[in-house]
Design a protein around this motif. Structure first.
Motif, mmCIF file in Angstrom:
data_model
loop_
_atom_site.group_PDB
_atom_site.id
_atom_site.type_symbol
_atom_site.label_atom_id
_atom_site.label_comp_id
_atom_site.label_asym_id
_atom_site.label_seq_id
_atom_site.Cartn_x
_atom_site.Cartn_y
_atom_site.Cartn_z
ATOM 1 N N VAL A 131 -13.073 -8.646 9.177
ATOM 2 C CA VAL A 131 -11.804 -8.098 8.699
ATOM 3 C C VAL A 131 -11.731 -6.638 9.094
ATOM 4 N N GLN A 132 -10.672 -6.262 9.740
ATOM 5 C CA GLN A 132 -10.447 -4.862 10.092
ATOM 6 C C GLN A 132 -9.309 -4.312 9.248
ATOM 7 N N LEU A 133 -9.549 -3.131 8.697
ATOM 8 C CA LEU A 133 -8.558 -2.498 7.843
ATOM 9 C C LEU A 133 -8.160 -1.157 8.440
ATOM 10 N N GLN A 134 -6.896 -0.842 8.357
ATOM 11 C CA GLN A 134 -6.423 0.449 8.844
ATOM 12 C C GLN A 134 -5.396 0.996 7.870
ATOM 13 N N ALA A 135 -5.758 2.098 7.247
ATOM 14 C CA ALA A 135 -4.833 2.775 6.341
ATOM 15 C C ALA A 135 -3.943 3.718 7.131
ATOM 16 N N SER A 136 -2.721 3.868 6.687
ATOM 17 C CA SER A 136 -1.777 4.779 7.336
ATOM 18 C C SER A 136 -0.850 5.380 6.293
ATOM 19 N N GLY A 137 -0.140 6.421 6.704
ATOM 20 C CA GLY A 137 0.846 7.026 5.821
ATOM 21 C C GLY A 137 0.453 8.372 5.250
ATOM 22 N N GLY A 138 -0.744 8.822 5.557
ATOM 23 C CA GLY A 138 -1.171 10.114 5.044
ATOM 24 C C GLY A 138 -0.436 11.257 5.718
ATOM 25 N N GLY A 139 -0.626 12.453 5.181
ATOM 26 C CA GLY A 139 0.013 13.620 5.765
ATOM 27 C C GLY A 139 -0.149 14.825 4.878
ATOM 28 N N LEU A 140 0.559 15.880 5.256
ATOM 29 C CA LEU A 140 0.541 17.133 4.509
ATOM 30 C C LEU A 140 1.822 17.237 3.688
ATOM 31 N N VAL A 141 1.664 17.381 2.391
ATOM 32 C CA VAL A 141 2.812 17.496 1.499
ATOM 33 C C VAL A 141 2.561 18.625 0.510
ATOM 34 N N GLN A 142 3.617 18.965 -0.217
ATOM 35 C CA GLN A 142 3.490 19.978 -1.252
ATOM 36 C C GLN A 142 3.276 19.317 -2.614
ATOM 37 N N ALA A 143 2.736 20.073 -3.516
ATOM 38 C CA ALA A 143 2.539 19.578 -4.878
ATOM 39 C C ALA A 143 3.877 19.100 -5.445
ATOM 40 N N GLY A 144 3.836 17.940 -6.081
ATOM 41 C CA GLY A 144 5.041 17.355 -6.640
ATOM 42 C C GLY A 144 5.715 16.341 -5.732
ATOM 43 N N ASP A 145 5.336 16.334 -4.470
ATOM 44 C CA ASP A 145 5.921 15.399 -3.498
ATOM 45 C C ASP A 145 5.328 14.002 -3.653
ATOM 46 N N SER A 146 5.874 13.087 -2.866
ATOM 47 C CA SER A 146 5.413 11.701 -2.875
ATOM 48 C C SER A 146 4.998 11.265 -1.476
ATOM 49 N N LEU A 147 4.117 10.299 -1.430
ATOM 50 C CA LEU A 147 3.706 9.653 -0.185
ATOM 51 C C LEU A 147 3.455 8.186 -0.488
ATOM 52 N N ARG A 148 3.619 7.357 0.533
ATOM 53 C CA ARG A 148 3.248 5.959 0.399
ATOM 54 C C ARG A 148 2.268 5.587 1.499
ATOM 55 N N LEU A 149 1.118 5.158 1.082
ATOM 56 C CA LEU A 149 0.109 4.692 2.018
ATOM 57 C C LEU A 149 0.235 3.188 2.196
ATOM 58 N N SER A 150 -0.124 2.737 3.386
ATOM 59 C CA SER A 150 -0.111 1.310 3.687
ATOM 60 C C SER A 150 -1.442 0.911 4.287
ATOM 61 N N CYS A 151 -1.764 -0.352 4.119
ATOM 62 C CA CYS A 151 -2.988 -0.883 4.718
ATOM 63 C C CYS A 151 -2.726 -2.337 5.060
ATOM 64 N N ALA A 152 -2.965 -2.668 6.306
ATOM 65 C CA ALA A 152 -2.702 -4.025 6.769
ATOM 66 C C ALA A 152 -3.966 -4.603 7.394
ATOM 67 N N PRO A 153 -4.723 -5.350 6.648
ATOM 68 C CA PRO A 153 -5.930 -5.960 7.193
ATOM 69 C C PRO A 153 -5.604 -6.996 8.258
ATOM 70 N N ASP A 192 -16.344 -5.381 0.352
ATOM 71 C CA ASP A 192 -17.149 -5.632 1.539
ATOM 72 C C ASP A 192 -16.559 -5.013 2.809
ATOM 73 N N TYR A 193 -15.260 -4.851 2.834
ATOM 74 C CA TYR A 193 -14.591 -4.393 4.050
ATOM 75 C C TYR A 193 -13.855 -3.091 3.781
ATOM 76 N N TRP A 194 -13.999 -2.159 4.722
ATOM 77 C CA TRP A 194 -13.435 -0.823 4.567
ATOM 78 C C TRP A 194 -12.695 -0.413 5.828
ATOM 79 N N GLY A 195 -11.621 0.349 5.629
ATOM 80 C CA GLY A 195 -10.860 0.876 6.750
ATOM 81 C C GLY A 195 -11.329 2.269 7.126
ATOM 82 N N GLN A 196 -10.674 2.845 8.113
ATOM 83 C CA GLN A 196 -11.047 4.150 8.631
ATOM 84 C C GLN A 196 -10.592 5.300 7.749
ATOM 85 N N GLY A 197 -9.558 5.104 6.977
ATOM 86 C CA GLY A 197 -9.092 6.172 6.106
ATOM 87 C C GLY A 197 -7.929 6.949 6.687
ATOM 88 N N THR A 198 -7.141 7.506 5.797
ATOM 89 C CA THR A 198 -6.021 8.355 6.191
ATOM 90 C C THR A 198 -6.042 9.605 5.306
#
Length: 125
Positions: free
Chosen positions: A1-23, A113-119
């Motif tokens: 199983v390969q996992l890849q997280a995405s959606g990270g970035g630089l934001v300011q305090a109080g902001d929102s982000l949505r991360l995704s992971c599609a194995p 058991d399975y881990w992605g690369q991280g974002t």
């Protein structure tokens, strides 16, 4: 199983982000899915987890009420909606898959058991 997280970035305090992971693979719905994070100089810590059906979730106290984990088994994707972000949320976020047949999700690092690369998520003050 390969996992890849995405959606990270630089934001300011109080902001929102949505991360995704599609194995990869066609057995996504059989995995309990979790999100962990690791801040610089710190150990990896549990953030949130969700059961195979999505009917049961678990959160770390530090994110409860601000983060929401969800999954769409038709799209083989797990999400982490992060609201009201704080500088202390800055970390590399990893998605992980637990293939063991458990009645509920776990916060235990060793049970995944399975881990992605991280974002990377960076929250500026």
């Amino acid at each position: 199983v390969q996992l890849q997280a995405s959606g990270g970035g630089l934001v300011q305090a109080g902001d929102s982000l949505r991360l995704s992971c599609a194995p990869s693979g066609r057995t996504f719905s059989t995995y309990i899915m979790g999100w962990f994070r690791q801040a610089p100089g710190k150990e990896r810590e549990f953030v949130a987890a969700i059961s195979r059906s999505g009917g049961s979730t678990l959160y770390a106290d530090s994110v409860k009420g601000r983060f929401t984990i969800s999954r769409d088994n038709t799209k083989n994707t797990v999400y982490l909606q992060m609201n009201s972000l704080k500088p202390e949320d800055t970390a590399v976020y990893y998605c992980a898959a637990d293939p063991t047949w458990r009645s509920r999700p776990s916060s235990g690092y060793s049970q995944y058991d399975y881990w992605g690369q991280g974002t990377l998520v960076t929250v500026s003050s």
